[in-house]
Scaffold this motif. Structure first.
Motif, mmCIF file in Angstrom:
data_model
loop_
_atom_site.group_PDB
_atom_site.id
_atom_site.type_symbol
_atom_site.label_atom_id
_atom_site.label_comp_id
_atom_site.label_asym_id
_atom_site.label_seq_id
_atom_site.Cartn_x
_atom_site.Cartn_y
_atom_site.Cartn_z
ATOM 1 N N ASN A 10 0.840 -1.211 0.000
ATOM 2 C CA ASN A 10 0.000 0.000 0.000
ATOM 3 C C ASN A 10 0.869 1.253 0.000
ATOM 4 O OD1 ASN A 10 -2.081 -1.798 0.169
ATOM 5 N ND2 ASN A 10 -3.090 -0.846 1.926
ATOM 6 N N GLY A 71 1.513 12.832 -9.161
ATOM 7 C CA GLY A 71 1.100 11.796 -8.211
ATOM 8 C C GLY A 71 -0.344 12.049 -7.794
ATOM 9 N N ALA A 72 -0.856 11.141 -6.963
ATOM 10 C CA ALA A 72 -2.224 11.322 -6.471
ATOM 11 C C ALA A 72 -2.291 12.531 -5.537
ATOM 12 C CB ALA A 72 -2.688 10.071 -5.739
ATOM 13 N N ASN A 76 -5.158 15.221 -5.930
ATOM 14 C CA ASN A 76 -6.073 15.577 -4.837
ATOM 15 C C ASN A 76 -6.043 17.080 -4.568
ATOM 16 O OD1 ASN A 76 -6.968 12.972 -4.373
ATOM 17 N ND2 ASN A 76 -5.475 12.546 -2.767
ATOM 18 N N SER A 104 -2.761 13.953 1.939
ATOM 19 C CA SER A 104 -2.793 14.933 0.838
ATOM 20 C C SER A 104 -4.161 15.607 0.748
ATOM 21 C CB SER A 104 -2.402 14.291 -0.498
ATOM 22 O OG SER A 104 -3.240 13.196 -0.798
ATOM 23 N N ASN A 153 -6.198 3.490 2.835
ATOM 24 C CA ASN A 153 -4.837 2.962 2.768
ATOM 25 C C ASN A 153 -4.405 2.223 4.030
ATOM 26 O OD1 ASN A 153 -5.265 5.907 3.089
ATOM 27 N ND2 ASN A 153 -3.205 5.890 3.922
ATOM 28 N N GLN A 181 -5.780 3.607 -3.717
ATOM 29 C CA GLN A 181 -5.528 2.256 -3.193
ATOM 30 C C GLN A 181 -6.398 1.193 -3.860
ATOM 31 O OE1 GLN A 181 -3.191 1.178 -1.278
ATOM 32 N NE2 GLN A 181 -2.347 3.111 -0.529
ATOM 33 N N HIS A 203 2.206 4.216 -9.244
ATOM 34 C CA HIS A 203 3.130 3.351 -8.495
ATOM 35 C C HIS A 203 2.434 2.430 -7.506
ATOM 36 C CE1 HIS A 203 3.370 5.462 -4.496
ATOM 37 N NE2 HIS A 203 2.925 6.477 -5.204
ATOM 38 N N LYS A 204 1.102 2.604 -7.350
ATOM 39 C CA LYS A 204 0.371 1.685 -6.465
ATOM 40 C C LYS A 204 -0.125 0.469 -7.236
ATOM 41 C CE LYS A 204 0.241 4.812 -3.045
ATOM 42 N NZ LYS A 204 0.823 4.741 -1.734
ATOM 43 N N CYS A 329 3.082 7.271 5.109
ATOM 44 C CA CYS A 329 3.236 8.717 4.976
ATOM 45 C C CYS A 329 3.452 9.347 6.346
ATOM 46 C CB CYS A 329 2.012 9.309 4.317
ATOM 47 S SG CYS A 329 1.489 8.342 2.910
HETATM 48 N N1 PMP Z 1 -4.127 8.787 -1.639
HETATM 49 C C1 PMP Z 1 -3.993 7.597 -1.047
HETATM 50 C C2 PMP Z 1 -5.207 6.888 -0.542
HETATM 51 C C3 PMP Z 1 -2.723 7.031 -0.889
HETATM 52 O O1 PMP Z 1 -2.588 5.854 -0.281
HETATM 53 C C4 PMP Z 1 -1.593 7.733 -1.381
HETATM 54 C C5 PMP Z 1 -0.186 7.164 -1.243
HETATM 55 N N2 PMP Z 1 0.172 6.765 0.045
HETATM 56 C C6 PMP Z 1 -1.799 8.982 -2.003
HETATM 57 C C7 PMP Z 1 -3.081 9.468 -2.106
HETATM 58 C C8 PMP Z 1 -0.650 9.799 -2.515
HETATM 59 O O2 PMP Z 1 -0.062 9.245 -3.640
HETATM 60 P P1 PMP Z 1 1.323 9.819 -4.184
HETATM 61 O O3 PMP Z 1 2.335 9.607 -3.105
HETATM 62 O O4 PMP Z 1 1.590 9.011 -5.392
HETATM 63 O O5 PMP Z 1 1.128 11.260 -4.460
#
Ligand code: PMP
Length: 387
Positions: A10, A71-72, A76, A104, A153, A181, A203-204, A329
């Motif tokens: 995860n 990235g996500a 977000n 995030s 997550n 996730q 990357h997930k 995180c």
């Molecule tokens: N949202 C969720 C639910 C996540 O698990 C993660 C990564 N831990 C993120 C957002 C952020 O993704 P990224 O590190 O690729 O920006």
């Protein structure tokens, strides 16, 4: 070197061999800037567009509804900043989200509150699923955006996204889900769930790091978060991360092909580990939802009474097993997980939590090894515990 077992999928995943092959073949020959008009640029752009169409297939949307980000987290942030600009334009309005989102979103919420924007958060039940009736109570015609993650997550709890989306729309609000996730583990559909926005990260699901995906429904309001270029039709400035975007497209295709089979395989390993821990280790609480239908299949979050999660993590690491305490995180902080506390878990138990997260490259032998190594570790730590 002894055995190495990666159970932190995860946090991030290992790239799929198919992805590594595709990007290592493309890397030396495709180096043009995908925005350039010459043949080098056109070749790079072809790879980006190939990925966009694969991802549209995975998410059940149109290719031109996809914007690539870093990235996500950036995806977000972009969605919440769109909501902020709508609120400012209208001279008022609110955002509704949940107490269990990824940092995030949680930290973007804190930032927006400091800027004077009202954000309300829907609480969760002990199983980690949001209280839909509380969402209804928080709704009103002034709500601009509702954001509810697809799968958590930490606990793996799958949220009632389609229902939340319906509630949001019935009040005229836009609806966003952070599906980071969930991709590749359950079926995610922008169309069926009637989403306005969705975020995720390659990357997930066995793609390279540094590529995020933001779906924005055609016609949904959009404001760039990163300014300074005409890339992505002015939606996100910055030179395309061509090769990694291409690799993300390859990963998306694999995720689409394998989702049901992968879901069953992950759940089998997760359940074997859960049952094994409960049989071999006393004084254990399994966190989050335990119903396959409402649980990300590869996530198992367990609290061990009278032990610090960090101590367990370090001892498992010494035995070659990689896990996480709460969210990766939050590494570096010894604060108990806000996600577990939001579900009503006792602070002491939250301190003793470990997240095991399975992925494509794990096998049942990994479960057996963890079940050999873990019980004596817990016993040893409890024997020296001062708690
Ligand atoms: N949202 C969720 C639910 C996540 O698990 C993660 C990564 N831990 C993120 C957002 C952020 O993704 P990224 O590190 O690729 O920006």
């Amino acid at each position: 070197m002894g055995r190495l077992i990666y159970l932190d999928n995860n946090a991030t995943t290992q790239m799929a061999p198919e992805v590594i092959k595709a990007i290592s073949e493309a890397e030396p020959v495709v180096y043009g800037n995908a925005s350039s008009m010459h043949s080098f640029g056109r070749e790079a752009s072809r790879l980006v567009e190939n990925a966009r169409s694969n991802i549209a297939g995975l998410l059940q949307c149109n290719a031109d509804e996809i914007t690539f980000t870093s990235g996500a987290s950036e995806a977000n942030n972009t969605v919440f900043m769109i909501a902020r600009s709508l609120i400012e334009k209208r001279g008022g309005g609110r955002i509704v989200t949940t107490t269990i989102e990824h940092p995030s979103i949680i930290e973007t919420v804190s930032y927006l509150r400091k800027c004077g924007i009202q954000v309300d958060q829907v609480p969760v039940y002990a199983d980690g699923r949001i209280k839909l009736d509380e969402l209804e109570k928080l709704m009103g015609k002034d709500v601009v955006l509702v954001s509810v993650m697809t799968g958590n997550n930490e606990t793996g709890a799958i949220q009632p996204v389609a229902e939340a989306s319906r509630i949001a729309h019935s009040y005229g609000a836009l609806f966003h889900t952070d599906a980071t996730q969930a991709i590749g583990k359950i079926k995610v559909s922008c169309k069926e769930w009637k989403l306005d926005y969705l975020s995720c990260s390659g990357h997930k699901f066995y793609g390279p790091k540094g590529v995020g995906i933001l779906f924005a429904r055609k016609g949904a309001p959009f404001m760039p978060f990163v300014h300074g270029g005409e890339q992505e039709h002015g939606r996100r400035a910055g030179t395309y991360n061509t090769i990694s975007i291409y690799g993300t497209g390859v990963a998306a295709k694999l995720a689409m092909e394998n989702v049901e089979e992968e879901n069953r395989r992950l759940w089998k390993m997760r359940e074997a580990l859960r049952e094994g821990i409960l049989a071999k280790v006393p004084h254990v609480v399994v966190n989050g939802c335990q119903d396959h239908e409402f649980c990300l299949p590869g996530t198992l979050d367990v609290s061990f009474e009278n032990v610090e999660g960090e101590s367990i993590l370090l001892m498992l690491d010494m035995n070659g097993i990689a896990v996480s305490t709460g969210s990766a995180c939050a590494t570096g902080s010894l604060e108990p997980s806000y996600v577990l506390l939001a579900g009503g878990l006792d602070v002491e138990l939250a301190h003793g939590s470990i997240r095991f997260s399975f992925g494509r490259f794990n096998t049942m032998e990994d479960v057996e090894y963890v079940l050999e190594v873990l019980p004596p570790i817990i016993e040893k730590l409890r024997a020296i515990s001062t708690r």
